[in-house]
Design a protein around this motif. Structure first.
Motif, PDB file in Angstrom:
ATOM      1  N   GLU A  98       0.835  -1.214   0.000  1.00 38.33           N
ATOM      2  CA  GLU A  98       0.000   0.000   0.000  1.00 38.33           C
ATOM      3  C   GLU A  98       0.863   1.255   0.000  1.00 38.33           C
ATOM      4  O   GLU A  98       0.546   2.243  -0.674  1.00 38.33           O
ATOM      5  CB  GLU A  98      -0.930   0.020   1.224  1.00 38.33           C
ATOM      6  N   GLU A  99       1.946   1.205   0.760  1.00 35.81           N
ATOM      7  CA  GLU A  99       2.873   2.337   0.828  1.00 35.81           C
ATOM      8  C   GLU A  99       3.415   2.677  -0.565  1.00 35.81           C
ATOM      9  O   GLU A  99       3.451   3.834  -0.966  1.00 35.81           O
ATOM     10  CB  GLU A  99       4.029   1.942   1.754  1.00 35.81           C
ATOM     11  N   ILE A 100       3.825   1.642  -1.304  1.00 40.24           N
ATOM     12  CA  ILE A 100       4.372   1.858  -2.643  1.00 40.24           C
ATOM     13  C   ILE A 100       3.264   2.290  -3.600  1.00 40.24           C
ATOM     14  O   ILE A 100       3.447   3.217  -4.393  1.00 40.24           O
ATOM     15  CB  ILE A 100       5.101   0.590  -3.157  1.00 40.24           C
ATOM     16  N   VAL A 101       2.108   1.649  -3.534  1.00 37.55           N
ATOM     17  CA  VAL A 101       0.979   2.029  -4.390  1.00 37.55           C
ATOM     18  C   VAL A 101       0.640   3.510  -4.178  1.00 37.55           C
ATOM     19  O   VAL A 101       0.361   4.232  -5.135  1.00 37.55           O
ATOM     20  CB  VAL A 101      -0.253   1.128  -4.122  1.00 37.55           C
ATOM     21  N   SER A 102       0.709   3.964  -2.926  1.00 37.59           N
ATOM     22  CA  SER A 102       0.360   5.364  -2.636  1.00 37.59           C
ATOM     23  C   SER A 102       1.335   6.352  -3.272  1.00 37.59           C
ATOM     24  O   SER A 102       0.997   7.519  -3.476  1.00 37.59           O
ATOM     25  CB  SER A 102       0.261   5.601  -1.123  1.00 37.59           C
ATOM     26  N   LEU A 103       2.553   5.903  -3.590  1.00 36.63           N
ATOM     27  CA  LEU A 103       3.515   6.773  -4.264  1.00 36.63           C
ATOM     28  C   LEU A 103       3.106   7.025  -5.713  1.00 36.63           C
ATOM     29  O   LEU A 103       3.539   8.005  -6.325  1.00 36.63           O
ATOM     30  CB  LEU A 103       4.921   6.171  -4.211  1.00 36.63           C
ATOM     31  N   PHE A 104       2.277   6.129  -6.264  1.00 38.28           N
ATOM     32  CA  PHE A 104       1.716   6.340  -7.598  1.00 38.28           C
ATOM     33  C   PHE A 104       0.494   7.240  -7.439  1.00 38.28           C
ATOM     34  O   PHE A 104      -0.649   6.787  -7.459  1.00 38.28           O
ATOM     35  CB  PHE A 104       1.348   5.004  -8.266  1.00 38.28           C
ATOM     36  N   THR A 105       0.762   8.521  -7.225  1.00 38.36           N
ATOM     37  CA  THR A 105      -0.292   9.511  -7.017  1.00 38.36           C
ATOM     38  C   THR A 105      -1.168   9.608  -8.266  1.00 38.36           C
ATOM     39  O   THR A 105      -0.803   9.095  -9.336  1.00 38.36           O
ATOM     40  CB  THR A 105       0.337  10.888  -6.740  1.00 38.36           C
ATOM     41  N   GLU A 106      -2.290  10.296  -8.153  1.00 35.59           N
ATOM     42  CA  GLU A 106      -3.162  10.513  -9.315  1.00 35.59           C
ATOM     43  C   GLU A 106      -2.373  11.171 -10.436  1.00 35.59           C
ATOM     44  O   GLU A 106      -2.508  10.800 -11.600  1.00 35.59           O
ATOM     45  CB  GLU A 106      -4.377  11.368  -8.942  1.00 35.59           C
ATOM     46  N   GLU A 107      -1.545  12.140 -10.076  1.00 32.86           N
ATOM     47  CA  GLU A 107      -0.725  12.841 -11.072  1.00 32.86           C
ATOM     48  C   GLU A 107       0.203  11.868 -11.806  1.00 32.86           C
ATOM     49  O   GLU A 107       0.304  11.887 -13.030  1.00 32.86           O
ATOM     50  CB  GLU A 107       0.093  13.931 -10.371  1.00 32.86           C
ATOM     51  N   ARG A 108       0.850  10.995 -11.058  1.00 36.98           N
ATOM     52  CA  ARG A 108       1.763  10.021 -11.679  1.00 36.98           C
ATOM     53  C   ARG A 108       0.989   9.013 -12.523  1.00 36.98           C
ATOM     54  O   ARG A 108       1.407   8.665 -13.629  1.00 36.98           O
ATOM     55  CB  ARG A 108       2.592   9.306 -10.620  1.00 36.98           C
ATOM     56  N   LYS A 109      -0.135   8.505 -11.989  1.00 38.28           N
ATOM     57  CA  LYS A 109      -0.930   7.544 -12.762  1.00 38.28           C
ATOM     58  C   LYS A 109      -1.422   8.187 -14.059  1.00 38.28           C
ATOM     59  O   LYS A 109      -1.410   7.542 -15.108  1.00 38.28           O
ATOM     60  CB  LYS A 109      -2.115   7.029 -11.935  1.00 38.28           C
ATOM     61  N   ASN A 110      -1.822   9.444 -13.983  1.00 40.33           N
ATOM     62  CA  ASN A 110      -2.288  10.149 -15.186  1.00 40.33           C
ATOM     63  C   ASN A 110      -1.178  10.267 -16.222  1.00 40.33           C
ATOM     64  O   ASN A 110      -1.431  10.165 -17.429  1.00 40.33           O
ATOM     65  CB  ASN A 110      -2.844  11.531 -14.834  1.00 40.33           C
ATOM     66  N   LYS A 111       0.064  10.471 -15.767  1.00 40.89           N
ATOM     67  CA  LYS A 111       1.197  10.523 -16.704  1.00 40.89           C
ATOM     68  C   LYS A 111       1.347   9.198 -17.449  1.00 40.89           C
ATOM     69  O   LYS A 111       1.647   9.180 -18.644  1.00 40.89           O
ATOM     70  CB  LYS A 111       2.503  10.850 -15.969  1.00 40.89           C
TER      71      LYS A 111
END
Length: 178
Positions: A98-111
């Motif tokens: 979960e900690e690592i998944v949370s680093l993939f913010t909405e901004e990063r996922k959108n990229k």
């Protein structure tokens, strides 16, 4: 201002050691940009192994282009005691994922989505999965935790996968816990 994730986390693979999360994210972007019309699965999963005086946790991050290659890395966390209670260990594995998944913010996922977006009509896809090292099989000791752990992953907006489909946790990360 420096991004917290850039300094706090350290990842490695066979080619590089001590990568920050920002470097990991750049590798994922570069991998996807090399073939933007691919079918991408971004997968995060953690496995653990109890040793003599510690418990080793390995979190794997894998970006797979179905049928066209993969890029992956791991993060190692060592707890200086034997974690013998299964629920505690499984829960901590999931917390690390979960900690690592949370680093993939909405901004990063959108990229990442923006890379495949122009190619959707040519079949490009992008999904994000959380691989949980548990199984629902009758003989599996972890089956009683499936509902709880799957709900936690779903709450993060990530598609949960359990055994036998949770290969990032049960195979890739597992290889490095020994």
């Amino acid at each position: 201002m420096k991004n917290y994730s850039a300094t706090h986390y350290s990842f490695q693979n066979l080619q590089e050691n001590r990568m920050s999360f920002d470097q990991v994210f750049e590798h994922i972007m570069t991998f996807m940009q090399s073939q933007p019309c691919g079918n991408y699965r971004l997968m995060v999963g953690t496995d653990s192994q109890v040793h003599h005086s510690q418990t080793t946790f390995i979190t794997g991050i894998v970006i797979l282009n179905e049928g066209n290659g993969v890029w992956a890395c791991i993060r190692k966390v060592v707890v200086p005691r034997k974690m013998l209670h299964l629920h505690e260990r499984i829960s901590y594995e999931l917390s690390l994922s979960e900690e690592i998944v949370s680093l993939f913010t909405e901004e990063r996922k959108n990229k990442l989505v923006d890379i495949v977006l122009p190619y959707l009509y040519q079949g490009a896809t992008f999904t994000m999965e959380g691989h949980i090292d548990i199984g629902a099989g009758e003989k599996n000791k972890t089956r009683k935790f499936v509902k709880e752990m799957v709900a936690r992953m779903e709450a993060m907006g990530v598609e949960p996968k359990i055994k036998p489909d949770a290969f990032v946790a049960s195979s890739y990360a597992n290889r490095y816990t020994k």
